[in-house]
Design a protein around this motif. Structure first.
Motif, PDB file in Angstrom:
ATOM      1  N   LYS A   1      42.619  34.072  43.722  1.00 17.31           N
ATOM      2  CA  LYS A   1      42.358  34.145  42.532  1.00 17.31           C
ATOM      3  C   LYS A   1      40.926  33.860  42.523  1.00 17.31           C
ATOM      4  O   LYS A   1      40.307  32.979  43.264  1.00 17.31           O
ATOM      5  N   TYR A   2      40.195  34.543  41.546  1.00 13.21           N
ATOM      6  CA  TYR A   2      38.742  34.408  41.320  1.00 13.21           C
ATOM      7  C   TYR A   2      38.333  34.337  39.995  1.00 13.21           C
ATOM      8  O   TYR A   2      39.052  34.695  38.968  1.00 13.21           O
ATOM      9  N   THR A   3      36.979  33.574  39.833  1.00 14.96           N
ATOM     10  CA  THR A   3      36.501  33.961  38.510  1.00 14.96           C
ATOM     11  C   THR A   3      35.231  34.682  38.872  1.00 14.96           C
ATOM     12  O   THR A   3      34.952  35.186  40.086  1.00 14.96           O
ATOM     13  N   PRO A   4      34.406  35.405  37.884  1.00 16.54           N
ATOM     14  CA  PRO A   4      33.334  36.496  38.264  1.00 16.54           C
ATOM     15  C   PRO A   4      32.443  35.656  39.054  1.00 16.54           C
ATOM     16  O   PRO A   4      32.016  36.145  40.042  1.00 16.54           O
ATOM     17  N   GLN A   5      32.257  34.456  38.894  1.00 15.76           N
ATOM     18  CA  GLN A   5      30.996  33.785  39.505  1.00 15.76           C
ATOM     19  C   GLN A   5      31.626  33.421  40.977  1.00 15.76           C
ATOM     20  O   GLN A   5      30.758  33.358  42.027  1.00 15.76           O
TER      21      GLN A   5
ATOM     22  N   TYR B   1      30.166  46.006  33.961  1.00 14.09           N
ATOM     23  CA  TYR B   1      30.118  44.236  33.638  1.00 14.09           C
ATOM     24  C   TYR B   1      28.816  43.853  33.659  1.00 14.09           C
ATOM     25  O   TYR B   1      28.198  43.138  32.885  1.00 14.09           O
ATOM     26  N   THR B   2      27.966  44.449  34.610  1.00 14.21           N
ATOM     27  CA  THR B   2      26.427  44.112  34.737  1.00 14.21           C
ATOM     28  C   THR B   2      25.863  44.759  33.586  1.00 14.21           C
ATOM     29  O   THR B   2      25.062  43.694  32.849  1.00 14.21           O
TER      30      THR B   2
ATOM     31  N   MET C   1      21.608  39.269  36.264  1.00  9.23           N
ATOM     32  CA  MET C   1      23.061  39.160  35.573  1.00  9.23           C
ATOM     33  C   MET C   1      24.008  38.699  36.726  1.00  9.23           C
ATOM     34  O   MET C   1      24.982  37.871  36.302  1.00  9.23           O
ATOM     35  N   TYR C   2      23.646  39.172  37.995  1.00  6.66           N
ATOM     36  CA  TYR C   2      24.718  38.560  39.032  1.00  6.66           C
ATOM     37  C   TYR C   2      24.493  37.031  39.057  1.00  6.66           C
ATOM     38  O   TYR C   2      25.440  36.218  39.555  1.00  6.66           O
ATOM     39  N   ARG C   3      23.262  36.655  39.162  1.00  7.33           N
ATOM     40  CA  ARG C   3      23.081  35.124  39.245  1.00  7.33           C
ATOM     41  C   ARG C   3      23.639  34.463  38.056  1.00  7.33           C
ATOM     42  O   ARG C   3      24.374  33.403  38.234  1.00  7.33           O
TER      43      ARG C   3
ATOM     44  N   LEU D   1      32.165  41.654  38.941  1.00  7.08           N
ATOM     45  CA  LEU D   1      33.810  41.845  39.241  1.00  7.08           C
ATOM     46  C   LEU D   1      33.633  43.236  39.937  1.00  7.08           C
ATOM     47  O   LEU D   1      32.792  44.119  39.978  1.00  7.08           O
ATOM     48  N   PRO D   2      34.937  43.425  40.478  1.00  9.26           N
ATOM     49  CA  PRO D   2      35.093  44.743  41.042  1.00  9.26           C
ATOM     50  C   PRO D   2      35.238  45.893  40.047  1.00  9.26           C
ATOM     51  O   PRO D   2      35.870  45.595  38.728  1.00  9.26           O
ATOM     52  N   GLN D   3      34.690  47.074  40.291  1.00 11.00           N
ATOM     53  CA  GLN D   3      34.875  48.457  39.390  1.00 11.00           C
ATOM     54  C   GLN D   3      36.175  48.280  38.726  1.00 11.00           C
ATOM     55  O   GLN D   3      36.379  48.712  37.665  1.00 11.00           O
ATOM     56  N   SER D   4      37.115  48.379  39.649  1.00 12.88           N
ATOM     57  CA  SER D   4      38.647  48.777  39.159  1.00 12.88           C
ATOM     58  C   SER D   4      39.119  47.796  38.213  1.00 12.88           C
ATOM     59  O   SER D   4      40.065  48.126  37.443  1.00 12.88           O
TER      60      SER D   4
END
Length: 399
Positions: free
Chosen positions: A202-206, A93-94, A127-129, A134-137
């Motif tokens: 529930k989440y978004t990537p951010q 994802y990164t 990219m994190y900022r 995301l979790p790798q799974s």
């Protein structure tokens, strides 16, 4: 940083011949196989001095994403240091997000900037900022039946799109070129889930990055050491994979390892970027050092025994380091994760390095790198600013 390392003329030949990443990686693996000694592990007696907890060794497969694997491993150790349960962060994802941003820069620069798999440690922080995590799974990047990363075709397809954009055949770019490029990347790596569930929430990537991983990207800095820039200032590290033109802090040579030592002694691991194409680097044997004698001048017996126990090393000076960089003998060809310090049977200290080539060497994915190797072959290090000695942080005006 790529997952392979070849000197400039060979690298240029490989690239212009159109050889894929897997072939270039094979070039490195084969060269490293010739750079080992039988029974090396039995000839070294390493004792841990510091060994900071880290997550299991991974394999980047046939992709030049060492920078993402090493810096995300670093972030996972940061989670442990902060008292959190570590989560394997999706390295792809990164990388996917970096590919998108790199494509934008490639077009803005009319194609006159690096493209491809390579990247820098700071790309993971950036990219994190910007995109979260995301979790790798949930985002493996294995979107079409492969079991390991295999990115050569994707990179060739993406480059073809971008080269067509740079030619600007309509005389004016349409707003759809970025959609076309992104669709190529996502066709291979998978579309990004904008909302997902993790452990019942529930989440978004951010929000996942903020609430679960919980690091502050502003707490992380990169340092290097080059004599052609003023010490205790910032400068753009002029290596091909610094496609974002980020700046690093410049410290004196001995301070580079002083910073690493201080960080490790205070529980901080360190991301490492540098050159692994030296004859004193043996992945199979899990040891890296700078021989006191030029390898070209060694006898066959000396070459055969290069990794049969500790050896004397060349003294590293700022002038020697700068010359190697200026002559392309030191390049930004690999990224790894420094997780500790060990001593050999003679009391000499080495850094414990976690790699991303799988558990495929004598030390199950780790290796021992001398401080002289780090002084000579590092291009940059990444760490939490809390790991920098206060005296050096003050000189750098890092608060």
């Amino acid at each position: 940083m790529y997952n392979f390392s070849v000197k400039p003329l060979v690298a240029t030949a490989l690239l212009f011949a159109g050889l894929q990443t897997i072939q270039a990686q094979d070039y490195l693996v084969n060269s490293l196989k010739n750079n080992q000694s039988a029974n090396s592990a039995a000839a070294f007696k390493f004792t841990d001095v510091i060994n900071i907890e880290n997550t299991p060794v991974k394999s980047q497969g046939s992709s030049g994403t060492c920078w993402s694997y090493s810096a995300n491993s670093f972030l996972e150790s940061e989670m442990i240091r902060m008292g959190k349960q570590p989560i394997e962060i999706s390295q792809i994802y990164t990388a996917r997000n970096a590919y998108i941003e790199k494509g934008k820069n490639y077009v803005r620069m009319h194609g006159a900037i690096t493209l491809g798999d390579g990247g820098a440690l700071h790309d993971v922080i950036n990219m994190y900022r910007q995109y979260g995590a995301l979790p790798q799974s949930l985002y493996t990047g294995l979107n079409y039946g492969t079991t390991t990363n295999k990115f050569a075709e994707m990179q060739a397809m993406g480059q073809g799109v971008l080269e067509a954009v740079v030619k600007n055949p309509n005389g004016e770019l349409s707003p759809n070129w970025i959609k076309a490029y992104t669709s190529v990347i996502d066709s291979y790596l998978g579309e990004v889930p904008q909302n997902f569930e993790w452990k019942g929430k529930k989440y978004t990537p951010q929000t996942f990055a903020k609430e679960v991983i919980g690091i502050n990207p502003d707490d992380y800095v990169e340092l290097s050491s080059f004599s052609d820039h003023p010490y205790y200032s910032k400068f753009v590290l002029m290596v091909p994979d610094n496609w974002s033109l980020d700046q690093v802090y410049n410290v004196k040579l001995n301070e580079l390892t002083d910073v690493i030592d201080n960080a490790l002694k205070n529980g901080y691991t360190v991301g490492w970027a540098g050159d692994v194409s030296e004859k004193g680097f043996s992945w199979k044997n899990g040891v890296a050092y700078i021989p006191a004698k030029n390898v070209a001048d060694m006898t066959p017996e000396e070459k055969e025994g290069m990794f049969l126990g500790p050896k004397d090393e060349l003294e590293i000076t700022p002038e020697l380091r700068q010359k190697a960089f200026d002559n392309y003998q030191t390049q930004d060809d690999h990224g790894m994760h420094i997780v500790g310090i060990a001593k050999d049977q003679g009391g000499k200290e080495y850094y414990i390095i976690k790699n991303s080539w799988g558990a495929s060497n004598d030390y199950k994915g780790y290796m021992y790198m001398t401080k002289n190797f780090v002084k000579y072959k590092s291009t940059a290090i990444l760490l939490h600013k809390g790991g920098i000695p206060s005296s050096i942080a003050k000189k750098l005006d890092i608060k």
